[in-house]
Design a protein around this motif. Structure first.
Motif, PDB file in Angstrom:
ATOM      1  N   GLY A 166      62.307  15.530  -1.530  1.00  0.00           N
ATOM      2  CA  GLY A 166      61.492  15.644  -2.739  1.00  0.00           C
ATOM      3  C   GLY A 166      62.109  16.584  -3.754  1.00  0.00           C
ATOM      4  O   GLY A 166      62.112  16.307  -4.961  1.00  0.00           O
ATOM      5  N   VAL A 167      62.653  17.694  -3.274  1.00  0.00           N
ATOM      6  CA  VAL A 167      63.321  18.651  -4.156  1.00  0.00           C
ATOM      7  C   VAL A 167      64.572  18.013  -4.761  1.00  0.00           C
ATOM      8  O   VAL A 167      64.844  18.157  -5.963  1.00  0.00           O
ATOM      9  N   LEU A 168      65.337  17.303  -3.948  1.00  0.00           N
ATOM     10  CA  LEU A 168      66.550  16.649  -4.443  1.00  0.00           C
ATOM     11  C   LEU A 168      66.214  15.636  -5.535  1.00  0.00           C
ATOM     12  O   LEU A 168      66.911  15.551  -6.558  1.00  0.00           O
ATOM     13  N   THR A 220      53.398   8.100  -1.230  1.00  0.00           N
ATOM     14  CA  THR A 220      53.105   8.664   0.087  1.00  0.00           C
ATOM     15  C   THR A 220      54.110   8.106   1.084  1.00  0.00           C
ATOM     16  O   THR A 220      54.452   6.912   1.036  1.00  0.00           O
ATOM     17  N   TYR A 221      54.563   8.967   1.967  1.00  0.00           N
ATOM     18  CA  TYR A 221      55.574   8.545   2.940  1.00  0.00           C
ATOM     19  C   TYR A 221      55.311   9.237   4.267  1.00  0.00           C
ATOM     20  O   TYR A 221      55.116  10.453   4.325  1.00  0.00           O
ATOM     21  N   LEU A 279      55.327  12.926   2.880  1.00  0.00           N
ATOM     22  CA  LEU A 279      54.875  13.230   1.529  1.00  0.00           C
ATOM     23  C   LEU A 279      53.514  12.580   1.342  1.00  0.00           C
ATOM     24  O   LEU A 279      53.320  11.425   1.725  1.00  0.00           O
ATOM     25  N   THR A 280      52.579  13.319   0.746  1.00  0.00           N
ATOM     26  CA  THR A 280      51.234  12.803   0.544  1.00  0.00           C
ATOM     27  C   THR A 280      50.853  12.891  -0.923  1.00  0.00           C
ATOM     28  O   THR A 280      50.858  13.978  -1.515  1.00  0.00           O
ATOM     29  N   ASP A 281      50.539  11.757  -1.503  1.00  0.00           N
ATOM     30  CA  ASP A 281      50.051  11.667  -2.883  1.00  0.00           C
ATOM     31  C   ASP A 281      50.948  12.424  -3.874  1.00  0.00           C
ATOM     32  O   ASP A 281      50.465  13.151  -4.744  1.00  0.00           O
ATOM     33  N   SER A 282      52.261  12.253  -3.728  1.00  0.00           N
ATOM     34  CA  SER A 282      53.173  12.879  -4.684  1.00  0.00           C
ATOM     35  C   SER A 282      53.047  12.192  -6.041  1.00  0.00           C
ATOM     36  O   SER A 282      53.024  10.961  -6.120  1.00  0.00           O
TER      37      SER A 282
END
Length: 307
Positions: A83-85, A148-149, A156-159
């Motif tokens: 996510g940061v990348l 979401t993944y 990841l949730t609700d990004s």
């Protein structure tokens, strides 16, 4: 044939040195400036003044250049959370006006992880696979929707899946010589497949595997760009080739065998052999970053013959 400049700053380079090379890359008509993503020197060099971070470097270069593409061969999946990348690359892409490309690999150099306290997991390839799915998934999520993944390594949730890159599609590079898993991964995610430091014969074999995997995945094999990365050591005569080889601690015969070394005519001929097996892009690994005359020679006497 596109020629791109590829640097290894962990061997010893300041940001100012990289900026000088990137500006020369642009001024001399090369297609792109790429750099490695390493935090520890390799081989018998002092590595001073120490490492530079790949994406911080590219962010700076994004504001200091205007035409060349910018990217990594290869960002290590072990260094950054996906996510940061995705945020970092999208931001640098916006800073460059849409000129960024992401080369992403599993990470392999255990010593640099130990030196800087970075975890070095055993299951690196499966982490790379999840990172590719997450990064491309975040970028591909429609504005206003969430991502979401649920994976084995990352969740990841609700990004909000923001920010988006400036480009509609950031090119993704995958590379390596793995016979099965690497071609399959390239077939799913890659816009470009890169082979580092391999012979024409080995490259042809691996390109064939990737082309077959792409077609099995329902893609046209020619949808991908096929490229090679090779060390460059070009001279106007044998003495200049020998001087440049000595400057990077290599032998001329070995470089002629394993890289692009010799006169401009010799190098053009060898590049032609890679073109014959499907390569349309060459990353020239430049190890002496202070020898700008080397870049000028390649531009005027090699690149000019490949246009």
């Amino acid at each position: 044939m596109d020629l791109r400049i590829f640097t290894e700053p962990q061997q010893g380079a300041t940001y100012d040195t990289l900026l000088t090379v990137a500006k020369a890359t642009e001024d001399l008509g090369f297609d792109a400036f790429f750099r490695s993503d390493h935090y520890l020197k390799m081989g018998d060099v002092d590595g001073l003044p120490g490492p530079t971070d790949a994406w911080i470097t590219l962010a700076g270069l994004a504001r200091e250049t205007s035409r060349i593409r910018l990217g990594t061969l290869m960002t290590a999946a072990t260094f950054r959370l996906p996510g940061v990348l995705a945020i970092q690359v999208a931001q640098v892409d916006a800073m460059s006006g849409g000129r960024v490309e992401l080369g992403l690999g599993a990470g392999w150099f255990e010593a640099e992880h130990t030196a800087y306290g970075i975890p070095f997991p055993r299951e690196k390839f499966s982490r790379l696979e999840e990172q590719l799915e997450i990064v491309t998934g975040l970028w591909g999520t429609e504005p206003g929707k969430t991502f979401t993944y649920e994976g084995t390594h990352y969740r990841l949730t609700d990004s909000p899946a923001l920010p988006k890159p400036a480009q509609k599609k950031v090119p993704v590079l995958i590379g390596g010589m793995g016979a099965k898993r690497t071609p399959a991964l390239a077939a799913r995610y890659a816009d470009e497949f890169n082979i580092p430091f391999a012979s024409v014969e080995d490259s042809e074999r691996q390109f064939g595997r990737v082309r077959a995997a792409a077609e099995e995945h329902g893609r046209r094999a020619d949808d991908l760009v096929y490229s090679n990365a090779l060390v460059a050591c070009v001279g106007r005569d044998d003495a200049e080739v020998a001087r440049r080889a000595a400057a990077i601690g290599r032998e001329v015969d070995e470089l002629r065998q394993n890289g692009l070394a010799g006169s401009p005519a010799e190098v053009v001929d060898k590049i032609g052999r890679y073109a014959e097996i499907g390569a349309s892009r060459i990353y020239l690994q430049i190890l002496d970053l202070h020898d700008l005359d080397h870049l000028e020679l390649i531009s005027s006497q090699v690149q000019s013959q490949l246009a």
